[in-house]
Scaffold this motif. Sequence first.
Motif, PDB file in Angstrom:
ATOM      1  N   SER A   1      15.325  -0.019  -2.623  1.00  0.00           N
ATOM      2  CA  SER A   1      15.390  -0.935  -3.650  1.00  0.00           C
ATOM      3  C   SER A   1      13.926  -1.409  -4.068  1.00  0.00           C
ATOM      4  O   SER A   1      13.575  -1.596  -5.254  1.00  0.00           O
ATOM      5  N   ALA A   2      13.036  -1.554  -2.989  1.00  0.00           N
ATOM      6  CA  ALA A   2      11.710  -2.509  -3.172  1.00  0.00           C
ATOM      7  C   ALA A   2      10.647  -1.672  -2.968  1.00  0.00           C
ATOM      8  O   ALA A   2       9.580  -1.943  -3.419  1.00  0.00           O
ATOM      9  N   ARG A   3      10.926  -0.341  -2.598  1.00  0.00           N
ATOM     10  CA  ARG A   3       9.651   0.417  -2.110  1.00  0.00           C
ATOM     11  C   ARG A   3       8.805   0.813  -3.456  1.00  0.00           C
ATOM     12  O   ARG A   3       9.300   0.613  -4.632  1.00  0.00           O
ATOM     13  N   ASN A   4       7.483   1.158  -3.293  1.00  0.00           N
ATOM     14  CA  ASN A   4       6.228   1.172  -4.240  1.00  0.00           C
ATOM     15  C   ASN A   4       5.627   2.660  -3.783  1.00  0.00           C
ATOM     16  O   ASN A   4       5.979   3.342  -2.685  1.00  0.00           O
ATOM     17  N   THR A   5       4.806   3.109  -4.638  1.00  0.00           N
ATOM     18  CA  THR A   5       4.302   4.429  -4.545  1.00  0.00           C
ATOM     19  C   THR A   5       3.615   4.482  -3.195  1.00  0.00           C
ATOM     20  O   THR A   5       3.703   5.736  -2.471  1.00  0.00           O
TER      21      THR A   5
END
Length: 249
Positions: free
Chosen positions: A123-127
């Motif tokens: 849900s929270a991951r970024n690139t």
Amino acid sequence: MPQEGRPVFRAVERSKVYSSVADQILAGVRSGAFPPGTPLPAERVLAERFEVGRGSVREAIRVLEHAGVLDVRVGSGTYVVGDGGSQERVLRARAAVAGEHSPLDLIVARAALEPVCAEHAASARNTNDLRVLEELVLEQERAVREGEDPSAADADFHLAVAAASHNSVLFALERTLVELMRERMWSELKDHSRSRGRRAERYLEHHRQVLRAVERRDHRRARQLMAVHMSEIETDLLTELGSSPDGAH
């Protein structure tokens, strides 16, 4: 500074004494010399048999009680627990004597925490999180392909999943678990387990699947896949314990 002519004393290490006592009591429990539900000989008698001080016997009993092998009943005596000779309890006792944590207790803790980490990472991951996870999977893949030890990349992947949750508490807990995974008993048991069959390849594939679920932001699938991964590791560790000559490493 010590005065000239006087001996220099060093502290005597007691751990080897009480650990030897604990090992012998464990051997008696496993062999049936101390059957489940029966009391151990009195502390004084054990001290005489082992030719050690009563303090060493007391410390050994304390460790085995904490591990769930013995039950100390005030005013009655010390009794062998019904399943005190089980692999799980014996491994916990041996880990405690070594100043470590049972690998089976560690996997229980990991199974409770890591699926939650994977769920929140999706849900929270970024690139940047994805880039780190992809690089670690590639590093693990290279190690497995070349027959090297993939444990560092493996552990770093799990830590990176926790970091991708962007929950500082989950990350701190996972970092603690990763530190515990550096203990000798965990490392040796996991290395033996990983080397059998194609387990290293299977664990790598699990990581690939978790990565894909995190990438797709499929938080339910990420949690489920990590739970399956932990379950299979636990099964493999139990299988490894069962195949060893004395039931533990």
